[in-house]
Design a protein around this motif. Structure first.
Motif, PDB file in Angstrom:
ATOM      1  N   ASN A   3       0.836  -1.200   0.000  1.00 52.19           N
ATOM      2  CA  ASN A   3       0.000   0.000   0.000  1.00 52.19           C
ATOM      3  C   ASN A   3       0.876   1.258   0.000  1.00 52.19           C
ATOM      4  O   ASN A   3       0.595   2.225  -0.714  1.00 52.19           O
ATOM      5  CB  ASN A   3      -0.897   0.025   1.241  1.00 52.19           C
ATOM      6  N   ALA A   4       1.899   1.227   0.863  1.00 49.40           N
ATOM      7  CA  ALA A   4       2.782   2.398   0.964  1.00 49.40           C
ATOM      8  C   ALA A   4       3.452   2.667  -0.383  1.00 49.40           C
ATOM      9  O   ALA A   4       3.559   3.817  -0.831  1.00 49.40           O
ATOM     10  CB  ALA A   4       3.832   2.149   2.050  1.00 49.40           C
TER      11      ALA A   4
ATOM     12  N   HIS B 201       0.587   9.875  -1.094  1.00 47.68           N
ATOM     13  CA  HIS B 201      -0.426  10.946  -1.186  1.00 47.68           C
ATOM     14  C   HIS B 201      -1.146  11.195   0.128  1.00 47.68           C
ATOM     15  O   HIS B 201      -1.935  12.131   0.258  1.00 47.68           O
ATOM     16  CB  HIS B 201      -1.434  10.635  -2.299  1.00 47.68           C
ATOM     17  N   GLY B 202      -0.890  10.379   1.138  1.00 45.57           N
ATOM     18  CA  GLY B 202      -1.492  10.621   2.456  1.00 45.57           C
ATOM     19  C   GLY B 202      -2.953  10.197   2.513  1.00 45.57           C
ATOM     20  O   GLY B 202      -3.481   9.571   1.589  1.00 45.57           O
TER      21      GLY B 202
ATOM     22  N   LEU C 263     -10.588   3.337   6.230  1.00 46.87           N
ATOM     23  CA  LEU C 263      -9.402   2.535   5.862  1.00 46.87           C
ATOM     24  C   LEU C 263      -9.573   1.027   6.022  1.00 46.87           C
ATOM     25  O   LEU C 263      -9.239   0.257   5.119  1.00 46.87           O
ATOM     26  CB  LEU C 263      -8.225   2.949   6.745  1.00 46.87           C
TER      27      LEU C 263
ATOM     28  N   THR D 159     -11.798   0.863  -1.263  1.00 48.81           N
ATOM     29  CA  THR D 159     -10.570   1.091  -2.015  1.00 48.81           C
ATOM     30  C   THR D 159     -10.687   2.389  -2.787  1.00 48.81           C
ATOM     31  O   THR D 159     -11.785   2.779  -3.190  1.00 48.81           O
ATOM     32  CB  THR D 159     -10.263  -0.087  -2.972  1.00 48.81           C
TER      33      THR D 159
ATOM     34  N   GLY E 155      -8.130  -1.735  -7.231  1.00 47.75           N
ATOM     35  CA  GLY E 155      -8.033  -2.252  -5.854  1.00 47.75           C
ATOM     36  C   GLY E 155      -9.203  -3.161  -5.518  1.00 47.75           C
ATOM     37  O   GLY E 155     -10.243  -3.155  -6.175  1.00 47.75           O
ATOM     38  N   VAL E 156      -8.992  -3.968  -4.472  1.00 44.43           N
ATOM     39  CA  VAL E 156     -10.053  -4.870  -4.009  1.00 44.43           C
ATOM     40  C   VAL E 156     -10.580  -4.391  -2.647  1.00 44.43           C
ATOM     41  O   VAL E 156     -11.740  -4.594  -2.309  1.00 44.43           O
ATOM     42  CB  VAL E 156      -9.504  -6.315  -3.869  1.00 44.43           C
ATOM     43  N   GLY E 157      -9.717  -3.743  -1.907  1.00 45.65           N
ATOM     44  CA  GLY E 157     -10.165  -3.217  -0.610  1.00 45.65           C
ATOM     45  C   GLY E 157     -10.188  -4.245   0.502  1.00 45.65           C
ATOM     46  O   GLY E 157     -10.956  -4.122   1.452  1.00 45.65           O
ATOM     47  N   LEU E 158      -9.348  -5.285   0.377  1.00 52.32           N
ATOM     48  CA  LEU E 158      -9.333  -6.301   1.441  1.00 52.32           C
ATOM     49  C   LEU E 158      -8.052  -6.260   2.271  1.00 52.32           C
ATOM     50  O   LEU E 158      -8.007  -6.788   3.367  1.00 52.32           O
ATOM     51  CB  LEU E 158      -9.481  -7.700   0.831  1.00 52.32           C
TER      52      LEU E 158
ATOM     53  N   LEU F  90      -6.281  -4.038   4.049  1.00 53.93           N
ATOM     54  CA  LEU F  90      -6.250  -3.509   5.420  1.00 53.93           C
ATOM     55  C   LEU F  90      -7.246  -4.212   6.333  1.00 53.93           C
ATOM     56  O   LEU F  90      -7.027  -4.310   7.533  1.00 53.93           O
ATOM     57  CB  LEU F  90      -6.507  -1.999   5.406  1.00 53.93           C
TER      58      LEU F  90
END
Ligand code: ADP
Length: 402
Positions: A291-292, A326-327, A336, A342, A347-350, A352
């Protein structure tokens, strides 16, 4: 009827019933109600009281002149069948053979006879409880099955997301393995040339073999790390060195960071024992670092810095993953860790949500803050193995982690 025995003793007839009943197993039948208490078995008993009353009524009718004295008779009294239950049972006779409607007297106390309603109620309660318990057992069994199924699927999902994450590293991993393999080929060719020269230099050949072994081990190490992350196995809680565990993952990420022009800075304190599942903790770091790196896609090359640090904090291990990306906007910050949230086009959004579940199952915490100068920092806190009173929630991990 018995009034006097052979010895000349006199009796009222009812007095003889009791000794007869005690001496004999023959049933005694009669129509005198006062025999009942003495041991009468059964009879069509007449009522002295009813007889007296009816005779009185008849006399009143005659005295009033309502009927003639001559020929005045009483109608036949109703027959009152009465059975002495205690005697019938003592003699082994069948109660059911009595005429219908026969009054049952002198019944020995029995829980069933005395408290039939309460007994039935008690039985109903016990039955209801048994049914409830059976239903709960079935429900529990089904829930256990559903939980096992869910845990299995989460493990599969976890592995699938690891495969996807490592897929992102595909190009750099291929390069990382390809480089030592290329070097091995070059070194072998050089060794062949040396051997063909007629005067092989043993020291030079030795150096070549050392290099070949070093390169082979390097390639092998990448494959080992990859295989370890892709391993298909159940959750295994074990004592781990947090820094060594994370260092392994960072080594795998290093070539990808290089490919993306990101400087990877690691500052890992040594000797931080945690109790946990190695693969799942590595997945936490993998998700956070990927992610970073994604967040720094538009960061100026000179600023692309990813820092990973571990240290002791609050009686536990704190892992920090800081970037110059981008913060976090206010909306992102609030959502988050939601599943399927996402902001990335593909992205899938899983990632985190997996991080949060794994960390929670290890009795830890994860949170994110914005960084002065741009970017953000994700922090994970895990209890130190010797500081935590109890082991991490293995069952919860099996049941809730991805
Ligand atoms: P995905 O990576 O598939 O989007 P995640 O759950 O890993 O799923 O991330 C959810 C969202 O959180 C990302 O889409 C991104 O908006 C935000 N996010 C995560 N890590 C960072 C980070 N280091 N910097 C900025 N935003 C981030």
């Amino acid at each position: 009827m018995m009034f006097r025995d052979r010895d000349g003793s006199t009796y009222l007839p009812y007095e003889i019933v009791k000794p007869m009943a005690q001496a004999s197993r023959a049933p005694i039948y009669s129509w005198y109600p006062n025999y009942l208490e003495q041991g009468l078995t059964a009879g069509s008993l007449m009522s002295h009281e009813a007889h007296g009353r009816r005779a009185g009524e008849l006399a009143v009718q005659i005295l009033r002149g309502e009927r003639a004295a001559a020929g005045a008779t009483l109608p036949r009294p109703p027959v009152g069948c009465v059975a002495n239950v205690a005697r019938i049972e003592a003699l082994g006779l069948d109660l059911h053979a009595l005429p219908v409607g026969c009054e049952l007297a002198n019944r020995p106390p029995s829980v069933w006879r005395e408290h039939r309603g309460k007994v039935l109620l008690g039985l109903a309660v016990v039955l209801a409880q048994a049914l409830t318990i059976a239903a709960l057992v079935v429900q529990r069994h089904r829930r256990r099955e559903a939980e096992d199924d869910a845990a299995r699927r989460r493990l599969e999902l976890g592995r699938a997301t690891r495969v996807a994450a490592l897929g992102e590293l595909g190009a750099s991993i291929a390069h990382e393995v390809g480089q030592p393999l290329g070097a091995i080929v070059t070194n072998i060719q050089a060794a062949e040339l040396i051997l063909q020269s007629g005067h092989p230099d043993a020291a030079e050949l030795q150096q070549i073999f050392t290099d070949v072994r070093h390169d082979a081990l390097r390639a092998n190490e990448v494959v080992r790390r990859l295989r370890a992350l892709l391993e298909k196995r159940a959750v295994e809680m074990a004592p781990l060195d947090a820094s060594a565990t994370f260092d392994d993952t960072l080594s795998l990420l290093m070539p990808e960071a290089r490919r993306r022009g990101i400087t990877l800075e690691r500052d890992l304190a040594t000797g931080l024992p945690v109790m946990g599942d190695r693969i799942q903790l590595q997945q936490v770091l993998l998700n956070l670092t990927l992610n970073a790196m994604d967040a720094m896609r538009d960061t100026a090359p000179a600023q692309r810095m990813l820092s990973v640090a571990t240290r002791v904090a609050d009686g536990g291990v704190e892992v920090q993953v800081a970037d110059r990306g981008h913060g976090l906007s206010a909306e992102t910050q609030g959502r988050l860790f939601e599943s399927f949230f996402t902001t990335k086009p593909h992205g899938v959004g899983l990632g985190l949500s997996i991080v949060r579940t794994v960390v929670a199952a290890h009795k830890g915490r994860v949170w994110a803050t914005s960084r002065d100068g741009g970017g953000c920092v994700f922090k994970v806190w895990l209890p130190l193995a010797n500081a935590s009173a109890s082991a991490p929630d293995d069952a919860a991990l099996q049941a809730t982690t991805q």
